[in-house]
Design a protein around this motif. Structure first.
Motif, PDB file in Angstrom:
ATOM      1  N   ALA A   1     -81.733  15.428 -33.203  1.00  0.00           N
ATOM      2  CA  ALA A   1     -81.562  15.079 -34.614  1.00  0.00           C
ATOM      3  C   ALA A   1     -81.369  13.575 -34.776  1.00  0.00           C
ATOM      4  CB  ALA A   1     -80.381  15.838 -35.206  1.00  0.00           C
ATOM      5  N   ARG A   2     -80.655  12.951 -33.833  1.00  0.00           N
ATOM      6  CA  ARG A   2     -80.457  11.495 -33.891  1.00  0.00           C
ATOM      7  C   ARG A   2     -81.799  10.779 -33.816  1.00  0.00           C
ATOM      8  NH1 ARG A   2     -80.594   7.625 -30.426  1.00  0.00           N
ATOM      9  NH2 ARG A   2     -80.682   8.958 -28.589  1.00  0.00           N
ATOM     10  N   VAL A   3     -82.675  11.220 -32.906  1.00  0.00           N
ATOM     11  CA  VAL A   3     -83.988  10.599 -32.767  1.00  0.00           C
ATOM     12  C   VAL A   3     -84.831  10.857 -34.010  1.00  0.00           C
ATOM     13  CG1 VAL A   3     -86.148  10.667 -31.465  1.00  0.00           C
ATOM     14  CG2 VAL A   3     -83.970  10.637 -30.247  1.00  0.00           C
TER      15      VAL A   3
ATOM     16  N   LEU B   1     -85.758  29.859 -28.680  1.00  0.00           N
ATOM     17  CA  LEU B   1     -84.736  30.626 -27.958  1.00  0.00           C
ATOM     18  C   LEU B   1     -84.165  31.728 -28.857  1.00  0.00           C
ATOM     19  CD1 LEU B   1     -82.805  27.723 -26.172  1.00  0.00           C
ATOM     20  CD2 LEU B   1     -84.402  29.357 -25.132  1.00  0.00           C
ATOM     21  N   PRO B   2     -85.003  32.679 -29.303  1.00  0.00           N
ATOM     22  CA  PRO B   2     -84.501  33.705 -30.220  1.00  0.00           C
ATOM     23  C   PRO B   2     -83.396  34.568 -29.612  1.00  0.00           C
ATOM     24  CG  PRO B   2     -86.668  34.305 -29.395  1.00  0.00           C
ATOM     25  CD  PRO B   2     -86.397  32.881 -28.965  1.00  0.00           C
ATOM     26  N   ASP B   3     -83.387  34.709 -28.306  1.00  0.00           N
ATOM     27  CA  ASP B   3     -82.339  35.487 -27.631  1.00  0.00           C
ATOM     28  C   ASP B   3     -81.396  34.583 -26.846  1.00  0.00           C
ATOM     29  OD1 ASP B   3     -83.365  37.965 -28.559  1.00  0.00           O
ATOM     30  OD2 ASP B   3     -84.906  37.902 -26.993  1.00  0.00           O
TER      31      ASP B   3
ATOM     32  N   VAL C   1     -84.315  20.632 -36.142  1.00  0.00           N
ATOM     33  CA  VAL C   1     -83.945  20.863 -34.753  1.00  0.00           C
ATOM     34  C   VAL C   1     -83.340  22.250 -34.585  1.00  0.00           C
ATOM     35  CG1 VAL C   1     -82.402  20.105 -32.910  1.00  0.00           C
ATOM     36  CG2 VAL C   1     -83.706  18.421 -34.207  1.00  0.00           C
ATOM     37  N   ARG C   2     -82.462  22.655 -35.484  1.00  0.00           N
ATOM     38  CA  ARG C   2     -81.862  23.995 -35.409  1.00  0.00           C
ATOM     39  C   ARG C   2     -82.921  25.080 -35.505  1.00  0.00           C
ATOM     40  NH1 ARG C   2     -78.416  22.614 -39.756  1.00  0.00           N
ATOM     41  NH2 ARG C   2     -77.044  21.048 -38.937  1.00  0.00           N
ATOM     42  N   ARG C   3     -83.895  24.901 -36.404  1.00  0.00           N
ATOM     43  CA  ARG C   3     -84.978  25.887 -36.536  1.00  0.00           C
ATOM     44  C   ARG C   3     -85.815  25.943 -35.260  1.00  0.00           C
ATOM     45  NH1 ARG C   3     -88.509  24.277 -40.543  1.00  0.00           N
ATOM     46  NH2 ARG C   3     -87.348  22.375 -40.911  1.00  0.00           N
TER      47      ARG C   3
END
Length: 160
Positions: free
Chosen positions: A28-30, A52-54, A44-46
């Motif tokens: 996120a910083r970048v 990595l859904p699991d 980034v969270r999405r």
């Protein structure tokens, strides 16, 4: 510089959460240099949720800690399927993240973790390991070049 060796092991749940938190903050910083900070954090969270859904148990992904010969945890890595290749046909793995912890930086552990990630991918029958690197991260670029990596594509940008 001494040639380091590391052993990779699966992340424990607390290590996974710390690694993802660090990765998301750095990414996120970048990204926030190119877009509003909140949008960067959301993107980034999405991405983490998509790939990595699991969480640490996502099939085909390896979220690992790197330990030196003394048993010290020196860093971590995330190796998985190449997102640029169709599922099930990929002969290439992808290095989503590599991190050397601050006290161990500039001592050869980045190269050691990279070599261990390459061996992990090769054991799974992969013939290549690909990655993205931020263009301003000169230390990482030098490490990858030293390890035999070559530029396979390049994006450029200019703010107007």
């Amino acid at each position: 510089m001494e040639t380091q060796q590391v052993t990779l092991r699966k992340m424990a749940p607390a290590e996974y959460h710390a690694a993802i938190e660090h990765r998301e903050a750095e990414a996120a910083r970048v990204l926030s240099t190119f877009m509003p900070e909140e949008l960067a954090r959301d993107r980034v969270r999405r991405g983490t949720a998509k790939f990595l859904p699991d969480g640490p148990d996502t099939a085909g992904h390896h979220l690992v800690m790197a330990e030196n010969g003394s048993g010290e945890v020196v860093g971590n890595a995330w190796i998985g399927p190449d997102p640029g290749q169709a599922s099930g046909t990929a002969d290439s793995a992808w290095l989503y993240d590599i991190n050397v912890f601050e006290p161990f930086r500039r001592r050869g552990y980045g190269s050691a973790i990279l070599a261990a990630a390459e061996k992990l991918a090769a054991r799974e029958g992969k013939t290549a390991l690909a990655l993205d690197v931020v263009g301003s991260n000169e230390a990482a670029i030098a490490m990858y070049r030293h390890g035999g990596y070559e530029v396979s594509s390049m994006s450029m940008r200019k703010d107007l």
